[in-house]
Write a protein that holds these residues in place. Sequence first.
Motif, PDB file in Angstrom:
ATOM      1  N   ALA A  69     -12.512  71.200  33.199  1.00  0.00           N
ATOM      2  CA  ALA A  69     -12.187  70.078  32.305  1.00  0.00           C
ATOM      3  C   ALA A  69     -10.834  69.481  32.676  1.00  0.00           C
ATOM      4  CB  ALA A  69     -12.182  70.549  30.851  1.00  0.00           C
ATOM      5  N   LEU A  70      -9.886  70.345  33.013  1.00  0.00           N
ATOM      6  CA  LEU A  70      -8.561  69.886  33.445  1.00  0.00           C
ATOM      7  C   LEU A  70      -8.674  69.054  34.713  1.00  0.00           C
ATOM      8  CD1 LEU A  70      -5.453  69.833  33.532  1.00  0.00           C
ATOM      9  CD2 LEU A  70      -5.543  72.101  34.580  1.00  0.00           C
ATOM     10  N   ALA A  71      -9.427  69.546  35.679  1.00  0.00           N
ATOM     11  CA  ALA A  71      -9.583  68.813  36.946  1.00  0.00           C
ATOM     12  C   ALA A  71     -10.215  67.447  36.718  1.00  0.00           C
ATOM     13  CB  ALA A  71     -10.425  69.637  37.929  1.00  0.00           C
ATOM     14  N   ALA A  72     -11.215  67.392  35.855  1.00  0.00           N
ATOM     15  CA  ALA A  72     -11.876  66.112  35.569  1.00  0.00           C
ATOM     16  C   ALA A  72     -10.923  65.144  34.868  1.00  0.00           C
ATOM     17  CB  ALA A  72     -13.122  66.346  34.718  1.00  0.00           C
ATOM     18  N   ALA A  73     -10.161  65.667  33.906  1.00  0.00           N
ATOM     19  CA  ALA A  73      -9.250  64.810  33.135  1.00  0.00           C
ATOM     20  C   ALA A  73      -8.033  64.372  33.935  1.00  0.00           C
ATOM     21  CB  ALA A  73      -8.801  65.541  31.876  1.00  0.00           C
ATOM     22  N   ALA A  74      -7.598  65.207  34.864  1.00  0.00           N
ATOM     23  CA  ALA A  74      -6.361  64.926  35.598  1.00  0.00           C
ATOM     24  C   ALA A  74      -6.559  63.979  36.778  1.00  0.00           C
ATOM     25  CB  ALA A  74      -5.741  66.238  36.090  1.00  0.00           C
ATOM     26  N   ARG A  75      -7.805  63.628  37.059  1.00  0.00           N
ATOM     27  CA  ARG A  75      -8.059  62.735  38.204  1.00  0.00           C
ATOM     28  C   ARG A  75      -7.274  61.441  38.074  1.00  0.00           C
ATOM     29  NH1 ARG A  75     -13.906  64.116  37.658  1.00  0.00           N
ATOM     30  NH2 ARG A  75     -14.194  65.811  39.114  1.00  0.00           N
ATOM     31  N   ARG A  76      -6.822  60.966  39.223  1.00  0.00           N
ATOM     32  CA  ARG A  76      -6.094  59.694  39.258  1.00  0.00           C
ATOM     33  C   ARG A  76      -7.039  58.534  38.994  1.00  0.00           C
ATOM     34  NH1 ARG A  76      -2.308  59.657  44.604  1.00  0.00           N
ATOM     35  NH2 ARG A  76      -3.517  61.397  45.324  1.00  0.00           N
ATOM     36  N   PRO A  77      -6.565  57.547  38.295  1.00  0.00           N
ATOM     37  CA  PRO A  77      -7.376  56.329  38.156  1.00  0.00           C
ATOM     38  C   PRO A  77      -7.560  55.683  39.536  1.00  0.00           C
ATOM     39  CG  PRO A  77      -5.533  56.336  36.597  1.00  0.00           C
ATOM     40  CD  PRO A  77      -5.321  57.480  37.536  1.00  0.00           C
ATOM     41  N   PRO A  78      -8.686  55.038  39.774  1.00  0.00           N
ATOM     42  CA  PRO A  78      -8.914  54.392  41.070  1.00  0.00           C
ATOM     43  C   PRO A  78      -7.790  53.417  41.415  1.00  0.00           C
ATOM     44  CG  PRO A  78     -10.904  54.326  39.725  1.00  0.00           C
ATOM     45  CD  PRO A  78      -9.798  54.850  38.858  1.00  0.00           C
ATOM     46  N   GLY A  79      -7.333  53.481  42.642  1.00  0.00           N
ATOM     47  CA  GLY A  79      -6.282  52.585  43.119  1.00  0.00           C
ATOM     48  C   GLY A  79      -4.875  53.046  42.808  1.00  0.00           C
ATOM     49  N   ASP A  80      -4.714  54.137  42.081  1.00  0.00           N
ATOM     50  CA  ASP A  80      -3.384  54.660  41.742  1.00  0.00           C
ATOM     51  C   ASP A  80      -2.987  55.694  42.790  1.00  0.00           C
ATOM     52  OD1 ASP A  80      -1.060  55.599  40.651  1.00  0.00           O
ATOM     53  OD2 ASP A  80      -1.923  56.225  38.744  1.00  0.00           O
ATOM     54  N   ASP A  81      -2.089  55.294  43.685  1.00  0.00           N
ATOM     55  CA  ASP A  81      -1.675  56.187  44.769  1.00  0.00           C
ATOM     56  C   ASP A  81      -0.298  56.806  44.554  1.00  0.00           C
ATOM     57  OD1 ASP A  81      -4.024  55.760  46.138  1.00  0.00           O
ATOM     58  OD2 ASP A  81      -3.227  54.058  47.269  1.00  0.00           O
ATOM     59  N   ARG A  82       0.316  56.556  43.415  1.00  0.00           N
ATOM     60  CA  ARG A  82       1.655  57.117  43.186  1.00  0.00           C
ATOM     61  C   ARG A  82       1.558  58.587  42.820  1.00  0.00           C
ATOM     62  NH1 ARG A  82       2.864  57.376  37.714  1.00  0.00           N
ATOM     63  NH2 ARG A  82       1.239  56.465  36.426  1.00  0.00           N
ATOM     64  N   LYS A  83       2.648  59.301  43.009  1.00  0.00           N
ATOM     65  CA  LYS A  83       2.716  60.712  42.651  1.00  0.00           C
ATOM     66  C   LYS A  83       2.766  60.843  41.137  1.00  0.00           C
ATOM     67  CE  LYS A  83       2.658  62.839  46.549  1.00  0.00           C
ATOM     68  NZ  LYS A  83       1.480  63.577  46.915  1.00  0.00           N
ATOM     69  N   ALA A  84       1.997  61.763  40.612  1.00  0.00           N
ATOM     70  CA  ALA A  84       1.953  61.985  39.174  1.00  0.00           C
ATOM     71  C   ALA A  84       3.070  62.931  38.758  1.00  0.00           C
ATOM     72  CB  ALA A  84       0.601  62.561  38.780  1.00  0.00           C
ATOM     73  N   ARG A  85       3.695  62.621  37.653  1.00  0.00           N
ATOM     74  CA  ARG A  85       4.682  63.522  37.062  1.00  0.00           C
ATOM     75  C   ARG A  85       3.976  64.376  36.014  1.00  0.00           C
ATOM     76  NH1 ARG A  85       8.664  58.924  35.319  1.00  0.00           N
ATOM     77  NH2 ARG A  85       6.678  58.439  34.399  1.00  0.00           N
ATOM     78  N   VAL A  86       4.678  65.369  35.519  1.00  0.00           N
ATOM     79  CA  VAL A  86       4.092  66.248  34.510  1.00  0.00           C
ATOM     80  C   VAL A  86       3.623  65.438  33.304  1.00  0.00           C
ATOM     81  CG1 VAL A  86       4.552  68.151  32.921  1.00  0.00           C
ATOM     82  CG2 VAL A  86       5.439  68.243  35.237  1.00  0.00           C
ATOM     83  N   GLY A  87       4.437  64.482  32.882  1.00  0.00           N
ATOM     84  CA  GLY A  87       4.069  63.647  31.736  1.00  0.00           C
ATOM     85  C   GLY A  87       2.786  62.872  31.973  1.00  0.00           C
ATOM     86  N   ASP A  88       2.574  62.426  33.206  1.00  0.00           N
ATOM     87  CA  ASP A  88       1.338  61.720  33.545  1.00  0.00           C
ATOM     88  C   ASP A  88       0.126  62.639  33.381  1.00  0.00           C
ATOM     89  OD1 ASP A  88       2.849  59.458  34.291  1.00  0.00           O
ATOM     90  OD2 ASP A  88       3.020  60.171  36.362  1.00  0.00           O
ATOM     91  N   VAL A  89       0.261  63.861  33.874  1.00  0.00           N
ATOM     92  CA  VAL A  89      -0.850  64.822  33.787  1.00  0.00           C
ATOM     93  C   VAL A  89      -1.106  65.199  32.334  1.00  0.00           C
ATOM     94  CG1 VAL A  89      -1.668  67.103  34.495  1.00  0.00           C
ATOM     95  CG2 VAL A  89      -0.402  65.688  36.117  1.00  0.00           C
ATOM     96  N   VAL A  90      -0.037  65.407  31.558  1.00  0.00           N
ATOM     97  CA  VAL A  90      -0.196  65.740  30.138  1.00  0.00           C
ATOM     98  C   VAL A  90      -0.922  64.599  29.423  1.00  0.00           C
ATOM     99  CG1 VAL A  90       1.028  66.160  27.960  1.00  0.00           C
ATOM    100  CG2 VAL A  90       1.779  67.304  30.054  1.00  0.00           C
ATOM    101  N   ALA A  91      -0.544  63.372  29.714  1.00  0.00           N
ATOM    102  CA  ALA A  91      -1.195  62.216  29.084  1.00  0.00           C
ATOM    103  C   ALA A  91      -2.682  62.167  29.450  1.00  0.00           C
ATOM    104  CB  ALA A  91      -0.496  60.930  29.508  1.00  0.00           C
ATOM    105  N   ARG A  92      -2.997  62.468  30.702  1.00  0.00           N
ATOM    106  CA  ARG A  92      -4.399  62.440  31.127  1.00  0.00           C
ATOM    107  C   ARG A  92      -5.215  63.545  30.448  1.00  0.00           C
ATOM    108  NH1 ARG A  92      -3.418  62.051  37.565  1.00  0.00           N
ATOM    109  NH2 ARG A  92      -2.127  60.189  37.559  1.00  0.00           N
ATOM    110  N   VAL A  93      -4.641  64.751  30.362  1.00  0.00           N
ATOM    111  CA  VAL A  93      -5.413  65.869  29.805  1.00  0.00           C
ATOM    112  C   VAL A  93      -5.478  65.841  28.287  1.00  0.00           C
ATOM    113  CG1 VAL A  93      -4.986  67.343  31.794  1.00  0.00           C
ATOM    114  CG2 VAL A  93      -3.529  67.548  29.788  1.00  0.00           C
ATOM    115  N   ALA A  94      -4.666  65.028  27.654  1.00  0.00           N
ATOM    116  CA  ALA A  94      -4.731  64.912  26.189  1.00  0.00           C
ATOM    117  C   ALA A  94      -6.121  64.470  25.759  1.00  0.00           C
ATOM    118  CB  ALA A  94      -3.669  63.950  25.682  1.00  0.00           C
ATOM    119  N   GLY A  95      -6.787  63.738  26.628  1.00  0.00           N
ATOM    120  CA  GLY A  95      -8.134  63.262  26.334  1.00  0.00           C
ATOM    121  C   GLY A  95      -9.191  64.349  26.313  1.00  0.00           C
ATOM    122  N   THR A  96      -8.860  65.543  26.803  1.00  0.00           N
ATOM    123  CA  THR A  96      -9.854  66.619  26.779  1.00  0.00           C
ATOM    124  C   THR A  96     -10.115  67.093  25.365  1.00  0.00           C
ATOM    125  OG1 THR A  96      -8.241  68.420  26.994  1.00  0.00           O
ATOM    126  CG2 THR A  96      -9.153  67.493  29.050  1.00  0.00           C
TER     127      THR A  96
END
Length: 116
Positions: A69-96
């Motif tokens: 579930a973490l891997a699915a939620a943490a995926r980058r949005p298409p076209g987003d090539d920037r490095k993710a910070r911890v806050g970015d990953v937390v925001a993505r996984v909040a949706g789980t």
Amino acid sequence: MIARSTMCATRPGRRRAILLLLPLALLAGCASRESRVEAALVKAGVSARLAACLAPRLAERLSDDQLRALAAAARRPPGDDRKARVGDVVARVAGTGDPAIIDAVTKSGIHCALKG
């Protein structure tokens, strides 16, 4: 009769070998699980250094289903090539919606951020 006594004599040696190799096999299983988590984090845009810090902690704290579930939620949005910070990953996984995943990512992220 001689063959039987010889076989019995080697059993303790086999047992010792198994007992010595079992922890190594268990560690190898953990290492491959951690490496899969680390690879998924890097694929999600997390820096290799941060992924290396997060992976062991997340692999220890989360079940296989939670890691998927973490891997699915943490995926980058298409076209987003920037490095993710911890806050970015937390925001993505909040949706789980899984508090254990959110908690593990948040606490592990804070630990790794403070560790430097």
